[in-house]
Design a protein around this motif. Sequence first.
Motif, PDB file in Angstrom:
ATOM      1  N   SER A 164       0.799  -1.227   0.000  1.00 23.36           N
ATOM      2  CA  SER A 164       0.000   0.000   0.000  1.00 23.36           C
ATOM      3  C   SER A 164       0.832   1.277   0.000  1.00 23.36           C
ATOM      4  O   SER A 164       0.303   2.367  -0.201  1.00 23.36           O
ATOM      5  CB  SER A 164      -0.920   0.004   1.223  1.00 23.36           C
ATOM      6  N   GLU A 165       2.155   1.179   0.249  1.00 16.65           N
ATOM      7  CA  GLU A 165       3.002   2.373   0.303  1.00 16.65           C
ATOM      8  C   GLU A 165       3.531   2.792  -1.066  1.00 16.65           C
ATOM      9  O   GLU A 165       4.244   3.789  -1.192  1.00 16.65           O
ATOM     10  CB  GLU A 165       4.179   2.127   1.251  1.00 16.65           C
ATOM     11  N   ILE A 166       3.181   2.032  -2.076  1.00 12.82           N
ATOM     12  CA  ILE A 166       3.659   2.311  -3.432  1.00 12.82           C
ATOM     13  C   ILE A 166       2.969   3.549  -3.997  1.00 12.82           C
ATOM     14  O   ILE A 166       1.779   3.769  -3.772  1.00 12.82           O
ATOM     15  CB  ILE A 166       3.401   1.097  -4.348  1.00 12.82           C
ATOM     16  N   GLU A 167       3.708   4.338  -4.750  1.00 15.87           N
ATOM     17  CA  GLU A 167       3.134   5.465  -5.479  1.00 15.87           C
ATOM     18  C   GLU A 167       3.117   5.130  -6.972  1.00 15.87           C
ATOM     19  O   GLU A 167       4.163   4.872  -7.572  1.00 15.87           O
ATOM     20  CB  GLU A 167       3.941   6.739  -5.238  1.00 15.87           C
ATOM     21  N   GLU A 168       1.925   5.142  -7.532  1.00 12.07           N
ATOM     22  CA  GLU A 168       1.777   4.761  -8.930  1.00 12.07           C
ATOM     23  C   GLU A 168       2.573   5.668  -9.857  1.00 12.07           C
ATOM     24  O   GLU A 168       3.175   5.213 -10.831  1.00 12.07           O
ATOM     25  CB  GLU A 168       0.296   4.791  -9.331  1.00 12.07           C
ATOM     26  N   ASP A 169       2.596   6.960  -9.564  1.00 15.40           N
ATOM     27  CA  ASP A 169       3.337   7.900 -10.413  1.00 15.40           C
ATOM     28  C   ASP A 169       4.826   7.561 -10.455  1.00 15.40           C
ATOM     29  O   ASP A 169       5.487   7.728 -11.487  1.00 15.40           O
ATOM     30  CB  ASP A 169       3.146   9.334  -9.919  1.00 15.40           C
ATOM     31  N   GLU A 170       5.336   7.088  -9.331  1.00 14.27           N
ATOM     32  CA  GLU A 170       6.752   6.731  -9.292  1.00 14.27           C
ATOM     33  C   GLU A 170       7.027   5.492 -10.129  1.00 14.27           C
ATOM     34  O   GLU A 170       8.025   5.429 -10.859  1.00 14.27           O
ATOM     35  CB  GLU A 170       7.200   6.502  -7.855  1.00 14.27           C
ATOM     36  N   LEU A 171       6.151   4.514 -10.049  1.00 10.43           N
ATOM     37  CA  LEU A 171       6.312   3.316 -10.871  1.00 10.43           C
ATOM     38  C   LEU A 171       6.272   3.682 -12.354  1.00 10.43           C
ATOM     39  O   LEU A 171       7.057   3.166 -13.162  1.00 10.43           O
ATOM     40  CB  LEU A 171       5.218   2.300 -10.556  1.00 10.43           C
TER      41      LEU A 171
ATOM     42  N   VAL B 204       4.323  -1.760 -16.109  1.00 11.47           N
ATOM     43  CA  VAL B 204       4.104  -1.502 -14.683  1.00 11.47           C
ATOM     44  C   VAL B 204       3.175  -2.562 -14.109  1.00 11.47           C
ATOM     45  O   VAL B 204       2.120  -2.865 -14.690  1.00 11.47           O
ATOM     46  CB  VAL B 204       3.490  -0.099 -14.458  1.00 11.47           C
ATOM     47  N   PHE B 205       3.560  -3.112 -12.953  1.00 11.16           N
ATOM     48  CA  PHE B 205       2.757  -4.132 -12.281  1.00 11.16           C
ATOM     49  C   PHE B 205       2.623  -3.772 -10.801  1.00 11.16           C
ATOM     50  O   PHE B 205       3.516  -3.152 -10.217  1.00 11.16           O
ATOM     51  CB  PHE B 205       3.397  -5.519 -12.422  1.00 11.16           C
ATOM     52  N   TYR B 206       1.509  -4.196 -10.207  1.00 10.90           N
ATOM     53  CA  TYR B 206       1.268  -3.921  -8.792  1.00 10.90           C
ATOM     54  C   TYR B 206       0.603  -5.131  -8.146  1.00 10.90           C
ATOM     55  O   TYR B 206      -0.308  -5.742  -8.723  1.00 10.90           O
ATOM     56  CB  TYR B 206       0.375  -2.694  -8.615  1.00 10.90           C
ATOM     57  N   VAL B 207       1.065  -5.497  -6.960  1.00  7.81           N
ATOM     58  CA  VAL B 207       0.418  -6.546  -6.168  1.00  7.81           C
ATOM     59  C   VAL B 207       0.270  -6.040  -4.732  1.00  7.81           C
ATOM     60  O   VAL B 207       1.035  -5.170  -4.283  1.00  7.81           O
ATOM     61  CB  VAL B 207       1.204  -7.871  -6.181  1.00  7.81           C
ATOM     62  N   GLU B 208      -0.699  -6.596  -4.003  1.00  8.54           N
ATOM     63  CA  GLU B 208      -1.012  -6.065  -2.678  1.00  8.54           C
ATOM     64  C   GLU B 208      -0.015  -6.470  -1.600  1.00  8.54           C
ATOM     65  O   GLU B 208       0.150  -5.773  -0.590  1.00  8.54           O
ATOM     66  CB  GLU B 208      -2.423  -6.485  -2.249  1.00  8.54           C
TER      67      GLU B 208
END
Length: 404
Positions: free
Chosen positions: A172-179, A191-195
């Motif tokens: 949850s601490e990830i920033e999408e803009d940074e990715l 770009v990929f994201y997992v919980e």
Amino acid sequence: MAKNIKFLSAVLMLLLHDCVSAEDGDIRSSCRTAPTDLVFILDGSYSVGPENFEIVKRWLVNITSNFDIGPKFIQVGVVQYSDYPVLEIPLGSHDSNENLVRGMEYIQYLGGNTQTGKAIQFALDHLFAKSSRFLTKIAVVLTDGKSQDDVKDVAAEARKNKITLFAIGVGSEIEEDELRAIANKPPSTYVFYVEDYIAISRIREVIKQKLCEESVCPTRIPVASRDEKGFDILLGLGVKKKVKKRIQIPSTNAKAYEITSRIDLSELTSAINITYMCKCLQYFFISPQMLFDEGWHQIRLLVTEADVTLYIDDQETEVKPLHPVLGIYISGVTQIGKYSGKDETVQFDVQKLRIYCDPEQNSRETACELPGFVSMNSMRILGYFKIKFSSGEATCPIKPFFSF
């Protein structure tokens, strides 16, 4: 048209033919072997924790377990970072998958802050810059928090140096803009994201597929408002130079190529750069009533590791299993429209013939360019035919999926 009825036993094929044996030093090319420098940049900060870091290591081993490691094939490097980057595995330091896996298992968790920008710069300076190989270069950045330094400029520098960047965010601490700032465009591809770290196993196969596409599928085909990774086979075979007569497809603005027995659609496989993108297919026997009405039809093959599915005019017609196969020898010749066992060309008309790397393209593909129907890749067949892929001694690459 009557003169073409004699092609009742014609074979339409894309033939990848071996000219040189393995003893002559040829290299089999596939997702496992495509020459690539691949660097994993792993977050080792305090927020990850030792247990999650062990999950990351197992994930890393699983992703790389099917690679052929060596100076002629894939070389893998690993950087772990927190307050500073650490070179865990240099590119080219291992000559086998077993040694690479052993090296990954020895990596010790650091702990510390999150300096992602420094880690990308370190990979650029101390791994990619020192590689003398002219090949595909890929970096996969895995992080679970906002970087405490700048990532935008250094990521842009890496891309300027022809390095493809994937960004994987965890938690949850990830920033999408940074990715998005780290990764190549479009974000939907890179770009990929997992919980959480347990969930990274869910994207393991997707990452394998994307790495494969990146290493074996360097070209793009304009499709609608986007570009699809793939190969335009007719372009590679120089059809515009070889075919003198173009024909108009009725009720459309599209034109097609009239292929005659005097036209030889053959080129060296290495020259047209579709080395990795085929599979050995069994024959599909297509009923004459399905196609040979002198009209235009779309033929699509969706190839996976397990099977190949034939679609005609958007309708699934048959599924055949595939046996495990190897990479093809890159010294072969690519041909289309040949009789089985002959060098003579079958007479047919063709609009497009493409290989797409993304399996999802098959679900987007329709027959929209056909007169009164839809088609992306269409051809008019003038005889009973089979479709065959071959490569001398039953050799073709294994990992990617494609439709064409």
